[in-house]
Motif scaffolding. Structure first.
Motif, PDB file in Angstrom:
ATOM      1  N   VAL A 171     -25.854   7.812 -36.087  1.00 50.22           N
ATOM      2  CA  VAL A 171     -26.250   8.538 -37.177  1.00 50.22           C
ATOM      3  C   VAL A 171     -26.940   9.803 -36.393  1.00 50.22           C
ATOM      4  O   VAL A 171     -28.065  10.372 -36.600  1.00 50.22           O
ATOM      5  N   SER A 173     -29.254  13.026 -34.978  1.00 51.90           N
ATOM      6  CA  SER A 173     -29.793  13.687 -35.201  1.00 51.90           C
ATOM      7  C   SER A 173     -29.859  15.020 -34.769  1.00 51.90           C
ATOM      8  O   SER A 173     -30.128  15.068 -33.306  1.00 51.90           O
ATOM      9  N   LEU A 226     -22.832  14.588 -48.664  1.00 50.51           N
ATOM     10  CA  LEU A 226     -24.055  13.723 -47.781  1.00 50.51           C
ATOM     11  C   LEU A 226     -24.479  12.298 -48.023  1.00 50.51           C
ATOM     12  O   LEU A 226     -25.026  13.106 -49.582  1.00 50.51           O
ATOM     13  N   THR A 228     -27.601  10.182 -47.848  1.00 49.73           N
ATOM     14  CA  THR A 228     -28.970  10.267 -47.482  1.00 49.73           C
ATOM     15  C   THR A 228     -30.377   9.150 -47.049  1.00 49.73           C
ATOM     16  O   THR A 228     -29.387   9.026 -48.676  1.00 49.73           O
ATOM     17  N   ASN A 233     -36.777   9.288 -45.119  1.00 52.33           N
ATOM     18  CA  ASN A 233     -36.380   9.328 -43.965  1.00 52.33           C
ATOM     19  C   ASN A 233     -36.638  10.012 -43.447  1.00 52.33           C
ATOM     20  O   ASN A 233     -36.687  11.266 -43.393  1.00 52.33           O
ATOM     21  N   TYR A 236     -34.913  13.881 -43.258  1.00 51.35           N
ATOM     22  CA  TYR A 236     -34.724  14.071 -44.312  1.00 51.35           C
ATOM     23  C   TYR A 236     -33.950  15.844 -44.654  1.00 51.35           C
ATOM     24  O   TYR A 236     -33.329  16.061 -45.291  1.00 51.35           O
ATOM     25  N   GLU A 238     -32.941  17.740 -42.195  1.00 61.27           N
ATOM     26  CA  GLU A 238     -32.094  18.011 -42.149  1.00 61.27           C
ATOM     27  C   GLU A 238     -30.799  17.388 -42.919  1.00 61.27           C
ATOM     28  O   GLU A 238     -30.063  18.561 -42.796  1.00 61.27           O
ATOM     29  N   HIS A 239     -31.116  16.158 -44.127  1.00 62.62           N
ATOM     30  CA  HIS A 239     -30.099  16.041 -44.507  1.00 62.62           C
ATOM     31  C   HIS A 239     -29.769  16.787 -44.872  1.00 62.62           C
ATOM     32  O   HIS A 239     -28.590  17.592 -45.929  1.00 62.62           O
ATOM     33  N   TYR A 279     -20.114  11.531 -45.714  1.00 65.62           N
ATOM     34  CA  TYR A 279     -20.865  11.854 -44.715  1.00 65.62           C
ATOM     35  C   TYR A 279     -21.979  11.269 -44.385  1.00 65.62           C
ATOM     36  O   TYR A 279     -23.324  11.522 -45.390  1.00 65.62           O
ATOM     37  N   ARG A 280     -22.265   9.786 -43.880  1.00 62.37           N
ATOM     38  CA  ARG A 280     -23.435   9.310 -44.091  1.00 62.37           C
ATOM     39  C   ARG A 280     -23.791   9.339 -42.994  1.00 62.37           C
ATOM     40  O   ARG A 280     -23.798   9.240 -42.019  1.00 62.37           O
ATOM     41  N   ARG A 281     -25.696   9.291 -43.553  1.00 64.18           N
ATOM     42  CA  ARG A 281     -26.589   9.119 -42.386  1.00 64.18           C
ATOM     43  C   ARG A 281     -27.457   8.601 -42.041  1.00 64.18           C
ATOM     44  O   ARG A 281     -28.867   8.354 -42.594  1.00 64.18           O
ATOM     45  N   ASP A 283     -27.983   3.898 -42.157  1.00 64.01           N
ATOM     46  CA  ASP A 283     -26.841   3.249 -40.882  1.00 64.01           C
ATOM     47  C   ASP A 283     -26.240   1.874 -41.190  1.00 64.01           C
ATOM     48  O   ASP A 283     -25.597   1.626 -42.760  1.00 64.01           O
TER      49      ASP A 283
END
Lengths: 488, 313
Positions: A171, A173, A226, A228, A233, A236, A238-239, A279-281, A283
């Motif tokens: 993931v 970033s 997305l 999150t 996190n 976050y 950016e998400h 779209y997973r952020r 792990d």
């Protein structure tokens, strides 16, 4: 502020903006000229404006500490880093080539395992990778692509050669900061864009959206979300930024549920609505408590079931982290030759595998000159930088290595390139940089023009991670300038 | 729209309105006390009472005085309803709703929060404090303007408006309650002599004086001011206005019958308010009851759209 620049020296390193101590490259000539001609006061005001801009727009990253989590303003240096288009074109080709090979590799090892059967990569090397997921065997995601979003780290040595340092496939970033850096430069140094023809980056969210939509070729207008881990996190910001800019629904694990029909649904004010692309952020470990870590509260129970049934696309595909491993990294040039029958365009940093007895002996002998890295850590943790280590640290690391050699690789200490950077006490000084371009792969492959340049703000330091005192720069891909034009 | 995002955006709007109204409340109270003949410190305590915060305050401060009350209401990190805490709640809810919120709105909320943090030292000084409160109100108006002009009329917008008006009605009723309490003070023989000033200041604090004069064409009295702020249907800070407009937004949302039924009941009750039956000095009792009904309305909204039973498919 010519007098400040007069003291500038890149030392023994390759410099991204200067071709000699005082002479800029042709492609960065006008930019450097302009910065030198600015009044010291004006420059200082622009620096201040950039700081205020970042703070007021709430561009932060989270630092975890014993005293609690702190939201820090994103550290940004206003002097851009410049790469000429001719060089970039070949880097871009190299990144695409590498990404295609990596994806073929992941597809292969979860299916036929041909590369293992052909003896190119030993099976145990694949199995030792922490990112290997038995649950992914036999799956083929859309277009056979597993790593849809990749952030590769590039570094330049003193000979001017650009190397791939690592492939971040899980993931990655930083892309929001790439976009925010450009926005801030436009705001505080608007006049410099008239000097060079700079390739735009602002369409990244649109490329991201198109790539994610292409993961459901069966649907006209798939619902993209997305996922999150939430506001705690470190990425976050950016998400939220990407969801806002690309029009994704920003959600957390608790907002999703998998039905008995294996479709994934989100909880809306109208009841449950179907989700087509995630779209997973988060792990792999945390994505599905039914399959991976049972104690995960961030994920969605049953989501792997939905993915395997083809009811939802997940980017990056679970299990793609198998290739994000520093031992496997060493085999990427071989992968390129094996799958594409081509020579790698971008070189790997020469890497020694400690699992091979003779290479381990070499590493132990030359420990003080090398950088030794564990296979599966990121963010610069758990590694040894030989030339900067004390005798005790070297001794301790020797024991670590002997106890578990297969988990380590060693590389020469690169003389990372430098670039002029605004440093409070040292004026304009040379600081080491790397570069993280982002590669999108769906039905097509796209590379961001440039990427995120990270800079080690501490004098002499090679650590560019924002969590450990790193900063960032806007990165320009500019048209080449011939000698004649430079004089004009 | 996600239920959770609906809930966050609703709370963001409530907290933003609350920030503005706390600023209004303190501002009006300060101006008001300057006009009263006896500057009794006890009068400052009314500000604590209307938030039902007496116990929490006394736990922390021995003395009831302007300085302590101001730090409790504005800057105290241990008081969940202090302005600074309410603002950081608004910011947190905005930060987690960035995908539905105009970028400029987030930037303004963030800037407001930086500004307040930077000027906390001003609260001890009456003049600087009043300036700071005015700036806070201005910024809140600015955020409200961005939401109105940049946001599509979608569900997210509906929730911002529902949140804003429920909060506004609640806070306005608390401000009315405070004024009524001051007027009913048994030691307030003097206060009653200055009743006109009291209620005129109240109208001013709610930016209602001009509209009141335009509507009523007469000088300010307690009964008329109360009547205007409770039952007027055209002034956007009156209780009836807020309650009436909420139903517009309810109607855009799925299956709104239950919330609308309760909203209609509350509105009917408000419209029936008659100052000749309930004297100004007793209005605070009416307000207390109204606040309880509003809390019920919030609960229904929350159960209906934020935390329904999601039947699994």
């Amino acid at each position: 502020m010519r007098e400040v620049w007069n003291e500038y020296t890149p030392g023994e390193f390759y410099d991204e903006l200067m071709s000699t101590q005082q002479q800029p490259h042709l492609f960065s000539f006008k930019l450097v000229e302009h910065l030198q001609s600015m009044k010291k006061k004006t420059f200082a005001r622009r620096v201040r404006e950039s700081e205020i801009e970042m703070r007021e727009r709430g561009i932060t990253f989270t630092v975890y500490s014993d005293a609690g989590n702190i939201d820090r303003a994103w550290p940004f240096d206003i002097i851009p880093r410049v790469i000429p288009k001719s060089e970039w074109d070949s880097i871009e080709m190299g990144l695409k080539q590498r990404n295609i090979a990596l994806n073929k590799f992941i597809q292969d090892i979860y299916n036929d395992g041909q590369i293992i059967k052909d003896g190119i990569i030993p099976e145990e090397v694949v199995m030792q990778s922490k990112g290997y997921r038995t649950a992914c065997k036999g799956i083929t995601p859309a277009h056979g692509v597993w790593a849809n979003i990749c952030g590769s780290d590039l570094v330049r040595d003193d000979n001017g050669v650009m190397y791939v340092l690592e492939d971040n496939l899980r993931v990655p970033s930083g892309v929001a900061y790439m976009l925010e850096n450009r926005k801030t430069t436009k705001r505080v140094l608007p006049e410099i864009f008239a000097l060079h023809n700079v390739r735009p980056v602002s369409d990244y969210p649109a490329h991201l959206e198109r790539m994610l939509a292409s993961l459901r070729p069966d649907l006209d207008n798939p619902t993209i979300v997305l996922l999150t881990p939430g506001v705690y996190n470190s990425a976050y910001y950016e998400h939220a930024f990407l969801a806002q800019q690309a029009g994704f629904v920003l959600l957390e694990g608790q907002d999703l549920v998998v039905g008995k029909d294996d479709f994934v649904y989100m909880k809306t004010i109208h009841g449950l609505e179907r989700v087509d692309v995630i779209y997973r952020r988060i792990d792999d470990d945390f994505i599905d408590p039914e399959v991976f870590r049972e104690d995960s509260t961030l994920g969605v129970p049953g989501i792997m079931r939905a993915w395997k049934a083809g009811k939802v696309a997940i980017a990056n595909a679970p299990g793609c982290g198998v290739a994000d491993d520093k031992v496997i990294y060493a085999y990427v040039p071989e992968m390129i030759r094996y799958y594409l029958n081509e020579e790698p365009i971008l070189p790997n940093v020469p890497t020694r595998l400690c699992r091979n007895k003779n290479e381990l002996e070499y590493v132990l002998e030359h420990l003080a000159e090398l950088v030794v890295k564990p296979a599966n850590e990121s963010g610069g943790y758990g590694m040894l930088v030989g030339p900067h280590a004390s005798t005790e640290q070297l001794e301790a690391f020797r024991n670590v290595l002997l106890a578990n050699p297969t988990n380590y690789i060693a590389q020469p200490t690169l003389k990372l390139s430098v670039t002029p950077t605004n440093c409070d006490q040292d004026g304009i000084a040379a600081r080491h940089v790397d570069l993280r371009p982002f590669i999108l792969s769906g039905s097509k492959t796209y590379v961001t023009p440039g990427g995120l340049t990270r800079v080690a703000l501490v004098k002499g330091s090679l650590v560019v991670n924002s969590s450990q005192g790193g900063g960032s720069k806007d990165t320009w891909i500019v048209d080449d300038v011939t000698g004649n034009e430079g004089d004009a | 729209m996600l239920s959770r995002v609906g809930e966050r955006i609703y709370w963001m709007a409530r907290y933003l309105e609350r920030v503005e109204d706390i600023a209004r409340l303190i501002n009006v109270h300060t101006v008001l006390l300057m006009d009263l003949p006896e500057q009794d410190e006890i009068n400052w305590f009314t500000l604590i009472k209307i938030f039902n915060n007496e116990a929490a305050y006394l736990e922390q401060f021995e003395h009831v005085d302007e300085k302590n009350i101001m730090s409790f209401l504005v800057a105290d990190l241990t008081n969940p309803s202090s302005l600074i805490n309410v603002l950081s709640q608004a910011r947190e809810n905005a930060r987690t709703s960035l995908d539905v919120l105009p970028e400029e709105a987030w930037e303004q909320i963030n800037e407001l929060s930086l500004m307040v943090k930077a000027s906390l030292s001003a609260i001890g000084n009456r003049r600087r404090r009043q300036n700071m409160l005015l700036k806070i109100m201005e910024r809140c108006q600015c955020i409200s303007g961005i939401i109105d002009n940049h946001m599509s009329r979608n569900f997210a917008y509906d929730f911002t408006q529902i949140g804003k008006h429920i909060e506004r009605a609640d806070m306005t009723s608390r401000i009315l309650e405070m004024t009524s309490l001051l007027a009913s003070d048994t030691r307030g023989e003097q206060v009653r002599l200055h009743e006109g000033i009291l209620w005129a200041n109240l109208l001013k604090a709610l930016s209602a004086q001009q509209m009141y004069l335009y509507e009523k064409r007469t000088s300010v009295s307690a009964d008329k001011a109360l009547d205007f702020l409770i039952t007027d249907r055209s002034f956007p800070r009156s209780l009836c206005f807020s309650l009436a407009i909420i139903s517009n937004y309810f109607n855009y949302l799925p299956d709104p019958s239950e919330p609308i039924a309760l909203q209609e009941q509350i509105l009917k009750n408000l419209s029936a308010y008659n100052p000749s039956i309930i004297p100004a000095a007793d209005a605070h009792i009416f307000m207390d009851a109204f606040q309880v009904r509003l809390a019920e309305l919030h609960q229904i909204v929350s159960d209906k759209w934020f935390h329904p039973d999601f039947a699994t498919i």
